[in-house]
Design a protein around this motif. Structure first.
Motif, PDB file in Angstrom:
ATOM      1  N   UNK A 154       0.827  -1.212   0.000  1.00  0.00           N
ATOM      2  CA  UNK A 154       0.000   0.000   0.000  1.00  0.00           C
ATOM      3  C   UNK A 154       0.864   1.266   0.000  1.00  0.00           C
ATOM      4  N   UNK A 155       2.069   1.193   0.591  1.00  0.00           N
ATOM      5  CA  UNK A 155       2.951   2.366   0.619  1.00  0.00           C
ATOM      6  C   UNK A 155       3.487   2.703  -0.765  1.00  0.00           C
ATOM      7  N   UNK A 156       3.541   1.680  -1.668  1.00  0.00           N
ATOM      8  CA  UNK A 156       4.032   1.897  -3.019  1.00  0.00           C
ATOM      9  C   UNK A 156       2.928   2.350  -3.980  1.00  0.00           C
ATOM     10  N   UNK A 157       1.680   2.280  -3.516  1.00  0.00           N
ATOM     11  CA  UNK A 157       0.557   2.620  -4.406  1.00  0.00           C
ATOM     12  C   UNK A 157       0.605   4.073  -4.842  1.00  0.00           C
ATOM     13  N   UNK A 158       0.919   4.965  -3.904  1.00  0.00           N
ATOM     14  CA  UNK A 158       0.980   6.395  -4.230  1.00  0.00           C
ATOM     15  C   UNK A 158       2.054   6.696  -5.261  1.00  0.00           C
ATOM     16  N   UNK A 159       3.226   6.056  -5.088  1.00  0.00           N
ATOM     17  CA  UNK A 159       4.310   6.277  -6.041  1.00  0.00           C
ATOM     18  C   UNK A 159       3.929   5.784  -7.428  1.00  0.00           C
ATOM     19  N   UNK A 160       3.315   4.613  -7.514  1.00  0.00           N
ATOM     20  CA  UNK A 160       2.898   4.063  -8.801  1.00  0.00           C
ATOM     21  C   UNK A 160       1.830   4.939  -9.454  1.00  0.00           C
ATOM     22  N   UNK A 161       0.928   5.466  -8.642  1.00  0.00           N
ATOM     23  CA  UNK A 161      -0.120   6.335  -9.184  1.00  0.00           C
ATOM     24  C   UNK A 161       0.482   7.611  -9.768  1.00  0.00           C
ATOM     25  N   UNK A 162       1.527   8.130  -9.111  1.00  0.00           N
ATOM     26  CA  UNK A 162       2.203   9.319  -9.636  1.00  0.00           C
ATOM     27  C   UNK A 162       2.839   9.040 -10.993  1.00  0.00           C
ATOM     28  N   UNK A 163       3.514   7.892 -11.096  1.00  0.00           N
ATOM     29  CA  UNK A 163       4.196   7.570 -12.351  1.00  0.00           C
ATOM     30  C   UNK A 163       3.197   7.305 -13.479  1.00  0.00           C
ATOM     31  N   UNK A 164       2.067   6.639 -13.165  1.00  0.00           N
ATOM     32  CA  UNK A 164       1.051   6.407 -14.185  1.00  0.00           C
ATOM     33  C   UNK A 164       0.417   7.725 -14.644  1.00  0.00           C
ATOM     34  N   UNK A 165       0.199   8.621 -13.683  1.00  0.00           N
ATOM     35  CA  UNK A 165      -0.352   9.938 -14.047  1.00  0.00           C
ATOM     36  C   UNK A 165       0.635  10.716 -14.900  1.00  0.00           C
ATOM     37  N   UNK A 166       1.930  10.616 -14.556  1.00  0.00           N
ATOM     38  CA  UNK A 166       2.955  11.263 -15.367  1.00  0.00           C
ATOM     39  C   UNK A 166       2.983  10.714 -16.775  1.00  0.00           C
ATOM     40  N   UNK A 167       2.787   9.390 -16.907  1.00  0.00           N
ATOM     41  CA  UNK A 167       2.742   8.772 -18.230  1.00  0.00           C
ATOM     42  C   UNK A 167       1.584   9.328 -19.051  1.00  0.00           C
ATOM     43  N   UNK A 204       7.180  15.220 -16.354  1.00  0.00           N
ATOM     44  CA  UNK A 204       8.494  15.048 -15.729  1.00  0.00           C
ATOM     45  C   UNK A 204       8.444  15.172 -14.215  1.00  0.00           C
ATOM     46  N   UNK A 205       7.638  16.105 -13.699  1.00  0.00           N
ATOM     47  CA  UNK A 205       7.577  16.340 -12.258  1.00  0.00           C
ATOM     48  C   UNK A 205       7.034  15.130 -11.510  1.00  0.00           C
ATOM     49  N   UNK A 206       5.977  14.505 -12.047  1.00  0.00           N
ATOM     50  CA  UNK A 206       5.399  13.332 -11.372  1.00  0.00           C
ATOM     51  C   UNK A 206       6.397  12.181 -11.320  1.00  0.00           C
ATOM     52  N   UNK A 207       7.153  11.997 -12.404  1.00  0.00           N
ATOM     53  CA  UNK A 207       8.159  10.935 -12.400  1.00  0.00           C
ATOM     54  C   UNK A 207       9.287  11.252 -11.420  1.00  0.00           C
ATOM     55  N   UNK A 208       9.723  12.517 -11.383  1.00  0.00           N
ATOM     56  CA  UNK A 208      10.799  12.900 -10.462  1.00  0.00           C
ATOM     57  C   UNK A 208      10.380  12.670  -9.022  1.00  0.00           C
TER      58      UNK A 208
END
Length: 586
Positions: free
Chosen positions: A62-75, A128-132
């Protein structure tokens, strides 16, 4: 013969928004903006729902869900940015056949480029910001930024492309562009870095989404490059007392333009890189072998141009020369100033320049018996000081169209906004500093996208076919036999094929086009030179501050001091505040 009808409600011209971040926006533009914004919002909403539905497919905590959501949104932001990029390069293709088919002139299309540029860079920045942020949360920020994969997305080229885009974006903001135009101009050349490293970042397959629009821009840019290599004779150069420069440039008879056209001018003695747009101040009926422009001295480049012309008029500095190059003419395909019986022209300052061409064009047409609807014209001109008034005297209406008062009703309302009364020097004759330049027979090149439709079409078709052939040969004889699968390398090969097809196949068509035009004009070369010399004779040697009604007795001229006009306008050329005032009245 059809009976003329009054123009009704026109989506392309009727203003809906007057004040705001978009300036004056017509009904059609407002509909387009609304649809585009709705599409972006809907796409982000749909992508977000899609991202949420994908999360259960990943076996993560669950702690990794936020990070994955950021990267998918960045995509998703990156994909939307690519969709916007498709439209970004089309408006700045000045001679594009596409713009001509839908009859959108370049000076209007540049607004769409600005709007799309802000939206595109906002999406790419969020990409770029969401991935960073996601990489920073994972503790792999530096590693990810420097990663350059063989198969898959290469991050480092993406970082370079984004940095180039950010430099262009920041320097294109209005305060920077207004006060530091040269900084804006030079940093905008980073578009080459932006495009090349974008192809390296995403590979050939994803880059093909935007390749069509970029290819159209390449075609236009190469054609403009070939045209701009031609040196153009400056038939005459004048410095007027009001701080305005008049240049008369040589053009071939085959190069057509209308009274609402404009050109891009380069003077190599001032800068090899700077190109500045100027409205044409002459009618095509004034002469087949020249066109004139008026340049207001407002900045460093125009001040140096004025100083060069003044030095040419001094005997001890007679070796000073002006080497001009021209891109264009560009502008509306149809001369829409001829579509109205009642024409209202609103000008601010040097904005009178295109309307001098309009008035001359109408008078010539009436005198020659050519189709021309306008019969009642109101010219409203707002100037800061009265020393600009003699610009209107440059048109000798009586010589262009004798007894024009019986054929046309012309009313001129002039507003001098920063003077409370007539100048003490009214009636004084001011001599314009004039310089004649040596004539060598060099005219503007006809290699322009708005020129010959047949050659322009062949140029686009042959270059496109050449690109397809090159890609097919490359895939058959290199990519498949050697099993080339590196994404960034395939992207580089894709870009190389685009450039090669434009230069080789397009260059072949341009060469034939040039030879055809050279052969067509060879038979009349001696006649053309004689006519150019006659046409280049200065229209006036002095600029007089006199009653304008004496120069054009058939017109009604009213000059008001210390006030601004109450507009009821149709065609406007001037600063944004003037445009807003006219649009409010409409």
């Amino acid at each position: 013969s059809k009976s003329s009808k009054k123009p009704g409600f026109r989506l392309w011209t009727f203003p809906v928004l007057v004040d705001g971040p978009f300036g004056v926006v017509s009904a059609a533009e407002f509909i387009g903006i609304t649809l585009f914004v709705v599409f972006i919002i809907w796409a982000m909403y749909a992508y977000t729902l899609r991202n949420i539905s994908l999360l259960p497919l990943f076996d993560i905590s669950s702690s990794e869900t936020g990070r994955l959501m950021l990267e998918l949104t960045g995509l998703r932001c990156g994909m939307l940015g690519l969709l916007c990029l498709i439209f970004l390069f089309l408006p700045v293709s000045r001679g594009s056949l596409l713009l001509r088919l839908i009859d959108i002139p370049f000076e209007h299309a540049t607004r769409y480029h600005v709007w799309l540029g802000h939206l595109t860079m906002m999406l790419f920045t969020l990409h770029g910001l969401f991935y960073v942020i996601g990489w920073a949360m994972n503790g792999t920020l530096v590693k990810e930024l420097l990663e350059w994969k063989r198969v898959g997305i290469a991050n480092l080229p993406g970082v370079i492309s984004l940095l180039a885009g950010l430099f262009m974006w920041v320097t294109s903001l209005h305060p920077v562009r207004k006060d530091y135009f040269e900084l804006f101009f030079y940093t905008h050349q980073l578009y080459v870095v932006f495009i090349v490293f974008l192809a390296l970042h995403v590979g050939d397959f994803v880059f093909s989404i935007v390749a069509g629009a970029i290819f159209i821009f390449m075609l236009d840019r190469f054609l403009r490059f070939c045209q701009s290599r031609t040196k153009v004779d400056v038939l005459s150069a004048k410095c007027l007392p009001c701080g305005t420069v008049e240049l008369v440039l040589s053009k071939p008879r085959s190069l057509q333009y209308n009274a609402l056209s404009f050109i891009f001018l380069q003077v190599r003695e001032l800068s090899w890189l700077q190109w500045h747009p100027f409205s044409v101040s002459s009618s095509p009926l004034d002469g087949k072998h020249h066109l004139a422009i008026l340049i207001k001295v407002l900045g460093g480049w125009t001040a140096r141009l004025r100083d060069s012309i003044l030095s040419m008029s001094e005997p001890e500095l007679s070796k000073t020369t002006i080497t001009a190059s021209v891109e264009g003419p560009y502008g509306h395909e149809t001369p829409y100033h001829l579509m109205y019986e009642n024409l209202i022209l609103v000008a601010g300052g040097i904005g009178i320049s295109p309307f001098l061409a309009v008035l001359s064009d109408i008078l010539h047409r009436i005198n020659d018996g050519k189709p021309c609807l306008p019969r009642k014209i109101l010219l409203v001109w707002a100037v800061k000081k009265s020393d600009e008034l003699p610009l209107l005297s440059s048109i000798d209406m009586e010589s262009i169209c004798p007894f024009s008062s019986n054929k046309i009703n012309l009313e001129i309302d002039i507003y001098v906004t920063r003077e409370s009364g007539p100048s003490m020097e009214e009636g004084k004759v001011h001599v314009a500093s004039s310089s004649t330049c040596p004539f060598s027979g060099r005219s503007m090149s006809p290699l322009v996208g708005t020129g010959n439709n047949v050659w322009s079409g062949l140029y686009v078709i042959i270059s496109t076919v050449g690109f397809i052939i090159l890609m097919a040969l490359l895939r058959i004889f290199y990519i498949k036999p050697y099993n080339v699968s590196t994404w960034w390398y395939l992207g580089l090969l894709f870009i190389a094929c685009m450039v090669t097809s434009v230069v080789i196949f397009g260059g072949l068509v341009i060469g034939l086009w040039h030879l055809w035009d050279k052969k067509a004009s060879a038979n009349n070369k001696d006649e053309d030179i004689d006519r150019i010399k006659v046409e280049s004779t200065p229209s006036y040697g002095t600029v007089e501050d006199k009653d304008l009604t004496q120069n054009n007795p058939e017109s009604s001229t009213i000059i008001q001091y210390g006030t601004r006009p109450d507009f009821k306008g149709v065609l406007v050329c001037g600063p944004p505040t003037l445009q807003s005032s006219v649009a409010k009245e409409i």
